[in-house]
Design a protein around this motif. Structure first.
Motif, PDB file in Angstrom:
ATOM      1  N   ALA A   1     -48.808  49.318 -18.734  1.00 37.65           N
ATOM      2  CA  ALA A   1     -49.865  48.645 -17.869  1.00 37.65           C
ATOM      3  C   ALA A   1     -49.327  47.921 -16.778  1.00 37.65           C
ATOM      4  CB  ALA A   1     -50.535  47.480 -18.785  1.00 37.65           C
ATOM      5  N   LEU A   2     -47.915  47.601 -16.536  1.00 37.13           N
ATOM      6  CA  LEU A   2     -47.494  46.954 -15.309  1.00 37.13           C
ATOM      7  C   LEU A   2     -46.879  48.237 -14.464  1.00 37.13           C
ATOM      8  CD1 LEU A   2     -45.443  43.825 -16.562  1.00 37.13           C
ATOM      9  CD2 LEU A   2     -47.632  44.059 -15.560  1.00 37.13           C
ATOM     10  N   VAL A   3     -46.958  49.517 -14.778  1.00 40.50           N
ATOM     11  CA  VAL A   3     -46.592  50.832 -14.041  1.00 40.50           C
ATOM     12  C   VAL A   3     -47.511  50.666 -12.581  1.00 40.50           C
ATOM     13  CG1 VAL A   3     -46.494  53.024 -13.889  1.00 40.50           C
ATOM     14  CG2 VAL A   3     -45.599  51.963 -15.766  1.00 40.50           C
ATOM     15  N   PRO A   4     -47.128  50.564 -11.554  1.00 39.07           N
ATOM     16  CA  PRO A   4     -47.923  50.742 -10.224  1.00 39.07           C
ATOM     17  C   PRO A   4     -48.560  52.288 -10.073  1.00 39.07           C
ATOM     18  CG  PRO A   4     -45.619  50.589  -9.479  1.00 39.07           C
ATOM     19  CD  PRO A   4     -45.511  50.708 -11.222  1.00 39.07           C
ATOM     20  N   VAL A   5     -49.776  52.136  -9.539  1.00 42.65           N
ATOM     21  CA  VAL A   5     -50.241  53.141  -8.923  1.00 42.65           C
ATOM     22  C   VAL A   5     -51.006  52.631  -7.610  1.00 42.65           C
ATOM     23  CG1 VAL A   5     -52.538  54.547  -9.097  1.00 42.65           C
ATOM     24  CG2 VAL A   5     -51.309  54.364 -11.175  1.00 42.65           C
ATOM     25  N   ALA A   6     -50.359  53.602  -6.447  1.00 41.94           N
ATOM     26  CA  ALA A   6     -50.719  53.239  -5.237  1.00 41.94           C
ATOM     27  C   ALA A   6     -50.346  51.545  -4.994  1.00 41.94           C
ATOM     28  CB  ALA A   6     -52.234  53.215  -4.803  1.00 41.94           C
ATOM     29  N   GLY A   7     -49.170  51.318  -5.618  1.00 39.87           N
ATOM     30  CA  GLY A   7     -48.462  50.062  -5.582  1.00 39.87           C
ATOM     31  C   GLY A   7     -49.110  48.861  -6.223  1.00 39.87           C
TER      32      GLY A   7
ATOM     33  N   SER B   1     -54.627  41.677 -23.708  1.00 40.37           N
ATOM     34  CA  SER B   1     -53.595  41.450 -24.837  1.00 40.37           C
ATOM     35  C   SER B   1     -52.269  42.186 -24.041  1.00 40.37           C
ATOM     36  CB  SER B   1     -54.038  42.445 -25.871  1.00 40.37           C
ATOM     37  OG  SER B   1     -55.132  41.958 -26.458  1.00 40.37           O
ATOM     38  N   VAL B   2     -51.133  41.317 -24.156  1.00 43.29           N
ATOM     39  CA  VAL B   2     -50.026  41.661 -23.428  1.00 43.29           C
ATOM     40  C   VAL B   2     -48.746  41.779 -24.453  1.00 43.29           C
ATOM     41  CG1 VAL B   2     -50.848  40.678 -21.315  1.00 43.29           C
ATOM     42  CG2 VAL B   2     -49.224  39.419 -22.514  1.00 43.29           C
ATOM     43  N   PRO B   3     -47.800  42.445 -24.312  1.00 48.29           N
ATOM     44  CA  PRO B   3     -46.697  42.382 -25.071  1.00 48.29           C
ATOM     45  C   PRO B   3     -45.918  41.190 -24.897  1.00 48.29           C
ATOM     46  CG  PRO B   3     -46.310  44.223 -23.195  1.00 48.29           C
ATOM     47  CD  PRO B   3     -47.627  43.282 -22.887  1.00 48.29           C
TER      48      PRO B   3
ATOM     49  N   ALA C   1     -44.309  38.069 -16.860  1.00 45.60           N
ATOM     50  CA  ALA C   1     -44.675  39.328 -15.894  1.00 45.60           C
ATOM     51  C   ALA C   1     -46.136  39.685 -15.749  1.00 45.60           C
ATOM     52  CB  ALA C   1     -43.897  40.258 -16.215  1.00 45.60           C
ATOM     53  N   PHE C   2     -46.865  39.658 -17.193  1.00 48.48           N
ATOM     54  CA  PHE C   2     -48.239  39.855 -16.999  1.00 48.48           C
ATOM     55  C   PHE C   2     -49.076  38.553 -16.498  1.00 48.48           C
ATOM     56  CE2 PHE C   2     -47.445  43.575 -19.563  1.00 48.48           C
ATOM     57  CZ  PHE C   2     -48.488  44.318 -19.329  1.00 48.48           C
ATOM     58  N   GLU C   3     -48.430  37.320 -16.799  1.00 52.54           N
ATOM     59  CA  GLU C   3     -49.307  36.265 -16.378  1.00 52.54           C
ATOM     60  C   GLU C   3     -49.208  36.231 -14.816  1.00 52.54           C
ATOM     61  OE1 GLU C   3     -50.804  33.646 -18.208  1.00 52.54           O
ATOM     62  OE2 GLU C   3     -49.836  33.733 -20.108  1.00 52.54           O
TER      63      GLU C   3
ATOM     64  N   ALA D   1     -64.180  36.230 -10.574  1.00 56.93           N
ATOM     65  CA  ALA D   1     -63.092  36.938 -11.243  1.00 56.93           C
ATOM     66  C   ALA D   1     -62.468  36.044 -12.300  1.00 56.93           C
ATOM     67  CB  ALA D   1     -62.039  37.342 -10.628  1.00 56.93           C
ATOM     68  N   ALA D   2     -62.222  36.132 -13.542  1.00 52.80           N
ATOM     69  CA  ALA D   2     -61.560  35.359 -14.719  1.00 52.80           C
ATOM     70  C   ALA D   2     -61.059  36.277 -15.564  1.00 52.80           C
ATOM     71  CB  ALA D   2     -62.705  34.481 -15.321  1.00 52.80           C
ATOM     72  N   ALA D   3     -59.543  35.983 -15.968  1.00 51.27           N
ATOM     73  CA  ALA D   3     -58.989  36.366 -16.849  1.00 51.27           C
ATOM     74  C   ALA D   3     -58.120  35.623 -17.338  1.00 51.27           C
ATOM     75  CB  ALA D   3     -58.398  37.908 -16.401  1.00 51.27           C
ATOM     76  N   ARG D   4     -57.387  35.959 -18.570  1.00 51.27           N
ATOM     77  CA  ARG D   4     -56.278  35.278 -19.174  1.00 51.27           C
ATOM     78  C   ARG D   4     -55.369  36.133 -20.279  1.00 51.27           C
ATOM     79  NH1 ARG D   4     -58.933  32.550 -23.772  1.00 51.27           N
ATOM     80  NH2 ARG D   4     -61.238  33.449 -23.621  1.00 51.27           N
ATOM     81  N   CYS D   5     -54.135  35.758 -20.379  1.00 43.70           N
ATOM     82  CA  CYS D   5     -53.374  36.739 -21.399  1.00 43.70           C
ATOM     83  C   CYS D   5     -53.234  36.110 -22.832  1.00 43.70           C
ATOM     84  CB  CYS D   5     -51.981  36.910 -20.783  1.00 43.70           C
ATOM     85  SG  CYS D   5     -51.941  37.610 -18.899  1.00 43.70           S
ATOM     86  N   VAL D   6     -52.928  36.881 -23.483  1.00 42.80           N
ATOM     87  CA  VAL D   6     -52.819  36.333 -25.148  1.00 42.80           C
ATOM     88  C   VAL D   6     -51.533  37.379 -25.567  1.00 42.80           C
ATOM     89  CG1 VAL D   6     -55.096  35.389 -25.695  1.00 42.80           C
ATOM     90  CG2 VAL D   6     -54.524  37.813 -26.231  1.00 42.80           C
ATOM     91  N   VAL D   7     -50.748  37.140 -26.425  1.00 47.01           N
ATOM     92  CA  VAL D   7     -49.830  38.161 -26.897  1.00 47.01           C
ATOM     93  C   VAL D   7     -50.569  38.921 -27.896  1.00 47.01           C
ATOM     94  CG1 VAL D   7     -47.918  38.194 -28.385  1.00 47.01           C
ATOM     95  CG2 VAL D   7     -47.869  36.700 -26.724  1.00 47.01           C
ATOM     96  N   GLY D   8     -50.459  40.141 -27.717  1.00 49.25           N
ATOM     97  CA  GLY D   8     -50.839  41.462 -28.394  1.00 49.25           C
ATOM     98  C   GLY D   8     -49.974  41.544 -29.732  1.00 49.25           C
ATOM     99  N   GLY D   9     -50.148  42.739 -30.341  1.00 56.37           N
ATOM    100  CA  GLY D   9     -49.581  42.805 -31.609  1.00 56.37           C
ATOM    101  C   GLY D   9     -48.848  44.305 -31.740  1.00 56.37           C
ATOM    102  N   PRO D  10     -48.364  44.786 -32.869  1.00 57.55           N
ATOM    103  CA  PRO D  10     -47.567  45.955 -32.905  1.00 57.55           C
ATOM    104  C   PRO D  10     -48.685  47.166 -32.786  1.00 57.55           C
ATOM    105  CG  PRO D  10     -47.799  44.690 -35.032  1.00 57.55           C
ATOM    106  CD  PRO D  10     -48.410  43.862 -34.383  1.00 57.55           C
ATOM    107  N   THR D  11     -49.857  47.180 -33.030  1.00 59.20           N
ATOM    108  CA  THR D  11     -50.876  48.211 -33.041  1.00 59.20           C
ATOM    109  C   THR D  11     -51.859  47.867 -31.976  1.00 59.20           C
ATOM    110  OG1 THR D  11     -51.992  47.419 -34.846  1.00 59.20           O
ATOM    111  CG2 THR D  11     -50.224  49.048 -35.442  1.00 59.20           C
ATOM    112  N   ARG D  12     -52.587  49.044 -31.542  1.00 57.62           N
ATOM    113  CA  ARG D  12     -53.596  48.745 -30.648  1.00 57.62           C
ATOM    114  C   ARG D  12     -54.816  47.776 -31.251  1.00 57.62           C
ATOM    115  NH1 ARG D  12     -58.805  50.194 -29.650  1.00 57.62           N
ATOM    116  NH2 ARG D  12     -59.335  50.270 -27.559  1.00 57.62           N
ATOM    117  N   GLN D  13     -55.072  48.174 -32.756  1.00 59.53           N
ATOM    118  CA  GLN D  13     -56.015  47.418 -33.429  1.00 59.53           C
ATOM    119  C   GLN D  13     -55.480  45.693 -33.596  1.00 59.53           C
ATOM    120  OE1 GLN D  13     -57.218  49.304 -37.103  1.00 59.53           O
ATOM    121  NE2 GLN D  13     -57.342  47.346 -38.163  1.00 59.53           N
ATOM    122  N   ALA D  14     -54.198  45.565 -33.774  1.00 59.83           N
ATOM    123  CA  ALA D  14     -53.772  44.263 -33.780  1.00 59.83           C
ATOM    124  C   ALA D  14     -54.008  43.578 -32.525  1.00 59.83           C
ATOM    125  CB  ALA D  14     -52.404  44.184 -34.388  1.00 59.83           C
TER     126      ALA D  14
END
Ligand code: CTP
Ligand code: MG
Length: 262
Positions: free
Chosen positions: A23-29, A52-54, A60-62, A79-92
């Protein structure tokens, strides 16, 4: 009509094979997660986004998310957004995002406005039907029109909404021999998927209690809800909503962004 969003971005991107999370990989910068946020905000129907971030890349995501919010706000985009720590699977990771949303999502109607007349009349505000979208940062270039279509279908009463596109390859089933499958009967599933928030929370709670092998058979949230007997409503997706999985998909994403600004 307003929606809240869980945006999954906690995967590592092992098939992409980059040094940073996908998700941090750039496309067009610009990082994929920021492209995804911009598409959500451009829809005009999204209030809050929980990303949900690693855990090991949270800072870096914040930074990326805060900057995206500031840039969008500076040009008048809500625009509003905030980060939370994700889990070991997409479902988590989806479950972690759901936990971070307000208990019933944004409060609307008399409860939010403190409607004096409703209070005097003793009216209880109808329980708000909260729309939640679950979207993958990997589908970073999903056009805003798809976000609107999905949210509208939930607002119109559907419990589970899935954007789909036709399958263009010929497809065979390889279980117990090789058998052709009529592709006219098949659809490829995309995100964002839309839900009534209470239903999605119940589906995740139920999945968390099932045996691991059963729970992992469901690859998306619509399937978790189907286990509870919910019906799925399909709406048209978009070919630009490709899931960036392999390096080849990244080339396509670069070309799509170049075509948009040309
Ligand atoms: N995802 C997540 N948490 C995980 C795994 C995946 O939030 N533990 C998210 C990814 O960030 C992505 C979406 O789920 O936005 C779809 O997953 P996928 O495309 O498989 O991404 P990755 O798991 O990162 O890639 P790979 O499977 O190649 O490692
Ligand atoms: Mg994965």
């Amino acid at each position: 009509m307003r929606a809240v969003v869980v945006l999954t971005a906690a995967g590592s991107g092992s098939r992409l094979g980059h040094t940073v999370p996908k998700a941090l990989v750039p496309v067009a910068g610009t990082p994929l997660v920021v492209h995804a946020l911009r598409g959500l905000w451009a829809s005009g129907v999204v209030d809050d986004v929980v990303v949900s971030v690693p855990a090991e890349h949270r800072d870096a995501f914040e930074r990326a998310v805060r900057r995206a919010v500031d840039d969008a706000t500076a040009v008048g985009v809500r625009a509003a957004a905030r980060c939370v720590v994700g889990g070991p699977t997409r479902q988590a990771s989806v479950a972690a995002g759901l936990d971070a949303l307000a208990p019933r999502g944004p409060v609307t109607g008399a409860a939010a406005t403190g409607d004096a007349a409703a209070a005097v009349a003793g009216d209880q505000p109808a329980p708000a039907r909260v729309i939640v979208l679950v979207h993958d940062a990997a589908r970073a270039l999903t056009p805003p029109e798809v976000v609107v279509r999905v949210a509208e279908a939930v607002a119109d009463g559907a419990d589970v909404v899935v954007p789909v596109v036709p399958v263009t390859d010929s497809v065979v089933e390889v279980h117990d021999g090789v058998r052709a499958v009529d592709r006219a009967r098949l659809r490829a599933v995309q995100t964002p998927q839309g839900f009534e928030l209470g239903l999605l929370r119940r589906a995740h709670a139920a999945a968390a209690h099932r045996a691991d092998d059963e729970a992992t058979a469901a690859t998306d949230d619509a399937q978790l809800c189907a286990v509870l007997g919910a019906e799925t409503t399909l709406v048209p997706g978009h070919l630009d909503a490709v899931k960036v999985t392999t390096p080849r998909d990244l080339l396509l994403a670069e070309a799509l962004v170049a075509a948009r600004v040309a």
